[in-house]
Design an enzyme around this catalytic site. Structure first.
Site, mmCIF file in Angstrom:
data_model
loop_
_atom_site.group_PDB
_atom_site.id
_atom_site.type_symbol
_atom_site.label_atom_id
_atom_site.label_comp_id
_atom_site.label_asym_id
_atom_site.label_seq_id
_atom_site.Cartn_x
_atom_site.Cartn_y
_atom_site.Cartn_z
ATOM 1 N N GLU A 217 -3.044 0.518 6.156
ATOM 2 C CA GLU A 217 -2.122 -0.660 5.812
ATOM 3 C C GLU A 217 -1.886 -1.434 6.838
ATOM 4 O O GLU A 217 -1.614 -0.835 7.967
ATOM 5 C CB GLU A 217 -0.917 -0.161 5.171
ATOM 6 C CG GLU A 217 -0.652 0.268 3.733
ATOM 7 C CD GLU A 217 0.549 0.591 3.173
ATOM 8 O OE1 GLU A 217 1.684 -0.296 3.517
ATOM 9 O OE2 GLU A 217 0.724 1.615 2.557
ATOM 10 N N GLU B 218 3.870 7.072 3.626
ATOM 11 C CA GLU B 218 5.230 6.479 4.490
ATOM 12 C C GLU B 218 6.315 7.740 3.961
ATOM 13 O O GLU B 218 7.464 7.200 3.714
ATOM 14 C CB GLU B 218 5.617 5.116 4.154
ATOM 15 C CG GLU B 218 4.549 3.968 4.695
ATOM 16 C CD GLU B 218 4.935 2.800 4.938
ATOM 17 O OE1 GLU B 218 6.253 2.420 4.287
ATOM 18 O OE2 GLU B 218 4.521 2.061 5.221
HETATM 19 O O1 AHR Z 1 2.126 -3.072 1.350
HETATM 20 C C1 AHR Z 1 3.594 -3.113 0.856
HETATM 21 C C2 AHR Z 1 4.158 -1.779 1.278
HETATM 22 O O2 AHR Z 1 4.074 -1.827 2.681
HETATM 23 C C3 AHR Z 1 3.702 -0.409 1.081
HETATM 24 O O3 AHR Z 1 4.206 -0.174 -0.198
HETATM 25 C C4 AHR Z 1 4.250 0.434 1.758
HETATM 26 O O4 AHR Z 1 3.512 1.632 1.933
HETATM 27 C C5 AHR Z 1 4.650 -0.528 3.285
HETATM 28 O O5 AHR Z 1 5.962 -0.329 3.563
#
Ligand code: AHR
Length: 529
Positions: A327, A194
């Site tokens: 994710e 990110e």
């Molecule tokens: O999964 C929780 C968070 O969500 C992670 O650390 C981040 O990459 C995303 O914003």
């Protein structure tokens, strides 16, 4: 073809739907082509809340039964799940993680504040050796997220060397001194996480240059070839993907994408505690309307995938570069009484429906999607496993999402079989609808066909008529995950509220047609012969 049967006007109005074969599924085995990579079933483990500490790791001296420091019941549940790949150490944590803090004798390890997640003091007792040895014991591939946000090029280069070099360099010898002779040969390596947000708040043009620089010094050692993953877009931001494809292109093997099923990120204080919780809604208490809203959000991942794939296709029509959804999952308010920064949430049948229908989407695009990692494996967001904070030695709980992943194991490395589905749609609001049924059909390496069907309708059963081109069905047997109530969940002391059971609702008629009666909010996987 779509049939829109139900509408919600100002509120929620569900029409009772007739159950006589209202869904038609036509399966085309002759069009089967793409393999579903097992990595679609990947997990994500971040130093966040109780994912690592108290979830995976209790340490070898703990009273809690453990295998070399890994919590035994969690370890065994993960082993049984056959996890193919696990991403670590973050997430946002990755861009503040300095790997040297987590190697060497435990007593000398540096303590740091986990600024992203609740200000917890991180003692670094779980580091590179502990993670990579876990992956080895589980038989899964590690996926390391490197620190671009606050780490140096040298630091990243030396981490790769530490993990993968079999030379007698000082760094490789240091690894040996710390108890590991042979390199782990880590394959999956992420250059930042990110980077548009917690990973450095960068503009994509700047990130793309940094990627090129950091990546240059993340060397291959021996025969091992790194699979290099660029930090991808925030959900639907295709500009990010565009610039990465243009500026990084051939220097990456994959680019990531993050997408969470969230009703509304907006901030709002919890009336009881005054803690800003957003309007994400609760994991356990939700109306039918909220159920469909989350489902609708989850299914929008398909549009998001389309957007990024269209950009990638322009630069890479041969589809060499993978899209990695590293994710994904549901994100609600944290459970009351838990630390807001720890993102602990319960997991109901609703999450099971989200998991199954999301996996169904990933399966469709495996010419481009090469991996997906649900967030996160234990005690954080849409978890596979929960451990009890108040009584840590209580047995762990397997969530409905865990059982979906287990049931879907039959699709790993199987050939995806295209199919056409005609079903009713449920209207969520003026713009959004969700189909009543979702599905995956695949043929495993022994040529056996498996059909997964999810009834996303919260209140009505649906009957699916399945026709398979060129095949008369002789038998169909399988398993169902459901519960009387969509809110059903497994908890400490009542861990069996949602469990898979033998499925009795599949019938084969004289013409060799399969007819499957799906109870409301249920997930069924059949072996069809
Ligand atoms: O999964 C929780 C968070 O969500 C992670 O650390 C981040 O990459 C995303 O914003």
């Amino acid at each position: 073809m779509k049939k829109l049967l139900t509408t919600f006007g100002a509120g929620l109005l569900l029409t009772s739907i007739a159950s006589a074969q209202d869904v038609q599924l036509t399966v085309h085995p002759d069009q089967a082509q793409n393999i579903i990579p097992k990595e679609i079933y990947g997990q994500f483990a971040e130093h966040l809340g109780r994912c690592i500490y108290g979830g995976i790791w209790v340490g070898p001296d703990s009273d809690i039964p453990n295998v070399q420091g890994y919590r035994k019941d969690v370890f065994e549940a993960l082993k049984a799940l056959e996890v193919p790949v696990m991403r670590w150490p973050g997430g946002c944590f990755a861009d503040e993680y300095h790997w040297r803090d987590g190697i060497g004798p435990q007593e000398g390890r540096r303590k740091m504040v986990n600024t992203n997640w609740g200000g917890t003091v991180e003692d670094n007792s779980f580091g590179t050796h502990e993670f990579l040895n876990l992956c080895e014991l589980l038989g899964c591939e590690p996926y390391i997220s490197g620190n671009v946000g606050s780490g140096s090029v040298q630091e990243m280069a030396e981490w790769v060397e530490y993990m993968n070099s079999d030379t007698n360099s000082t760094i490789a010898e240091e690894r040996r001194k710390n108890g590991r002779d042979k390199p782990w040969n880590v394959k999956y390596f992420g250059v930042g996480n990110e980077s548009w947000g917690c990973g450095g708040n960068m503009h994509v043009e700047y990130y793309a240059d940094l990627y090129r620089r950091y990546n240059t010094y993340a060397r291959n050692y021996g025969d091992n070839r790194l699979y290099r993953i660029a930090s991808g877009a925030n959900a639907t931001d295709t500009h990010w993907t565009d610039v990465c494809m243009k500026k990084i292109g051939g220097n990456m093997d994959g680019i990531s994408m993050h997408f969470y099923a969230v009703r509304d990120w907006g901030t709002e204080d919890d009336p009881e505690t005054g803690i800003p919780m957003g309007k994400k809604g609760w994991a356990l208490t939700f109306s039918d309307q909220e159920y469909y809203e989350i489902l609708s959000k989850a299914l929008q991942i398909e549009d998001c995938i389309h957007g990024h794939m269209a950009v990638m296709d322009r630069y890479d029509p041969e589809k060499r570069i993978g899209l990695l959804v590293d994710e994904w999952g549901t994100w609600y308010n944290v459970e009351k009484g838990t630390i807001p920064g720890w993102l602990y949430q319960q997991n109901t049948m609703r999450d099971a429906v989200v998991a199954a229908s999301s996996l169904d989407i990933f399966h469709k695009y495996t010419d481009r999607i090469k991996m997906a990692n649900i967030a996160q494996v234990v005690n954080v967001l849409q978890s596979m496993i929960l451990t009890n904070e108040k009584n840590p030695s209580d047995p762990c709980v397997l969530t409905p999402t865990y059982y979906v992943f287990k049931q879907y194991n039959v699709h790993k490395n199987a050939t995806y079989v295209p199919s056409d589905l005609v079903c009713n749609y449920i209207s969520v609001n003026a713009r959004e609808q969700v189909p009543t049924v979702s599905r995956t059909v695949s043929r495993d390496q022994n040529g056996v066909m498996h059909i997964s069907l999810t009834n996303m309708d919260v209140s009505n059963q649906h009957v699916v008529a399945v026709n398979i081109d060129g095949m008369k069905v002789k038998s169909a047997e399988g398993e169902i995950i459901t519960a009387d109530d969509i809110h059903a969940y497994n908890d400490f002391g009542r861990a069996d509220q949602v469990r898979p059971a033998a499925f009795k609702g599949a019938k084969v008629n004289k013409q060799g047609q399969l007819v499957v009666t799906l109870p409301a909010h249920s997930i069924v996987t059949l072996t069809v012969k």
